[in-house]
Design an enzyme around this catalytic site. Sequence first.
Site, PDB file in Angstrom:
ATOM      1  CB  CYS A 167      -0.923   0.011   1.215  1.00 19.92           C
ATOM      2  SG  CYS A 167      -1.671  -1.581   1.611  1.00 19.92           S
ATOM      3  CG  HIS A 306      -2.991   3.752   5.283  1.00 21.25           C
ATOM      4  ND1 HIS A 306      -2.697   3.713   3.935  1.00 21.25           N
ATOM      5  CD2 HIS A 306      -3.101   2.448   5.691  1.00 21.25           C
ATOM      6  CE1 HIS A 306      -2.630   2.447   3.533  1.00 21.25           C
ATOM      7  NE2 HIS A 306      -2.868   1.670   4.572  1.00 21.25           N
ATOM      8  CD  GLU A 317      -3.747   6.864   9.451  1.00 22.71           C
ATOM      9  OE1 GLU A 317      -3.216   7.711   8.690  1.00 22.71           O
ATOM     10  OE2 GLU A 317      -4.548   6.007   9.043  1.00 22.71           O
ATOM     11  CE  LYS A 338      -6.195   3.464   1.629  1.00 24.97           C
ATOM     12  NZ  LYS A 338      -5.414   4.642   2.066  1.00 24.97           N
ATOM     13  CG  HIS A 343      -6.505   0.159   0.089  1.00 25.58           C
ATOM     14  ND1 HIS A 343      -5.447   0.788  -0.533  1.00 25.58           N
ATOM     15  CD2 HIS A 343      -5.999  -0.376   1.233  1.00 25.58           C
ATOM     16  CE1 HIS A 343      -4.362   0.640   0.198  1.00 25.58           C
ATOM     17  NE2 HIS A 343      -4.666  -0.051   1.281  1.00 25.58           N
ATOM     18  CG  PHE A 403      -0.992  -5.770   4.580  1.00 22.36           C
ATOM     19  CD1 PHE A 403      -1.453  -5.185   5.737  1.00 22.36           C
ATOM     20  CD2 PHE A 403      -1.897  -6.507   3.821  1.00 22.36           C
ATOM     21  CE1 PHE A 403      -2.773  -5.306   6.141  1.00 22.36           C
ATOM     22  CE2 PHE A 403      -3.218  -6.641   4.208  1.00 22.36           C
ATOM     23  CZ  PHE A 403      -3.657  -6.038   5.366  1.00 22.36           C
TER      24      PHE A 403
END
Length: 415
Positions: A167, A306, A317, A338, A343, A403
């Site tokens: 990502c 994010h 976050e 998003k 995403h 990830f």
Amino acid sequence: MAKVLITGMGAISPLGADLPTSFAQALAGHCAVGAATPEIAKWLPNVLLAQAAAEPAGLLDGKHAGLDRASQFALVAANEALAAANFGAEAADTRRVGVYVGIGFGGAHTVDGLYDRFQAAVHSDGKRNPVMVHPLSVPRMMANAPAAAISMGYGLRGPSHTYTVACASSSVAIGEAFRAIRDGYLDAAVVVGCEAMLTPGAMLAWNALRVMAKPHATDPARSCRPFSQDRSGFVLGEGGAAIVLESEARASARGQQALAELCGYGSSSDAAHLTAPSSAEQIHAMQQALDDAGLRPQDIQYLNAHGTATDAGDVTETASIRGVFGTAAEQLAVSSTKAMHGHLIGAGGILEFALSVLAMRSGSLPPTATLEQPDPRCDLDYIPLQARHGRDVRAIMSNSFAFGGSNVSLVAKRL
């Protein structure tokens, strides 16, 4: 060190076939999430997707029809960004212009097509040969195919680099291009993020991770709900975005007006877990970006989070932003776009950064469009439901946390 300017941007996303449309739809709170295509739905009937608003092949010359879908997205976005920058590399200049691309999983459509052909052959009457595949299959599916297409299409002979960091891929690409120009290795770079993995094979793999959003009971388009009490995961999208970066000297020499200054880049690795985020390392990436830009927390007015709508991700976050911004977090506007475009994995970071730059220039901040029931643990100003207009935004930050434990933060400021 050279000042690095953004002189052009472009995108093809679930929200629009170009960047201005994508931004307008984001401000309108339009959610481009919908049902899966039939070939995916037959295996995963409840999965949701955010498909691109236009077919990329239809926006390109016929000679690009054979490229993988991800490469087509990359070219569409790059074409728009380069046109916006009035960009023309002169013969003596091409080795000073690089191409930097971020992509999560290159060639997904080509790979799925190969397996489809193989399965059809082995289950036929024996007359088809499963080893007979298109001779350009490997060049189509290699991760650096989009970078190669852009480099060859525009005759750019500088470094051509591809970053595959899940990502955070395109955010890393932005940051590394920024450093190359700032430190004098290049005068300009075309930076692109692209992703096209809405295929049966890829979706089955993502579904196995148990991170995909469940359909909303009354409105499936609102199924991705970052920072919400009832969030259930993210929705995968597809598309591409691009920015043109130039040294101030190059842009000035050709009389090109800049959109903003890219001024900060921070990155870190959790070194702990493949999927569970680390607040400490997110904090380190954000603080690096601020320090790199020479800015204080109170100098940032908008942050594109994010914000994937996973339980652990959103809470972590939130804590990380508070850890960096301290008391300045109370005045900070934050949102996760998003919720609207899904995403985009390898293209996510650059699309969100581009939307943030437009927010800074316009003073209109995109909302977290589906935030109806805030999670008490996510207690920042996440711009619920509706955009805000008329804001004085002098600097922005954009976060991408991947990830594998890769964290990237970018900072840009108004000129």
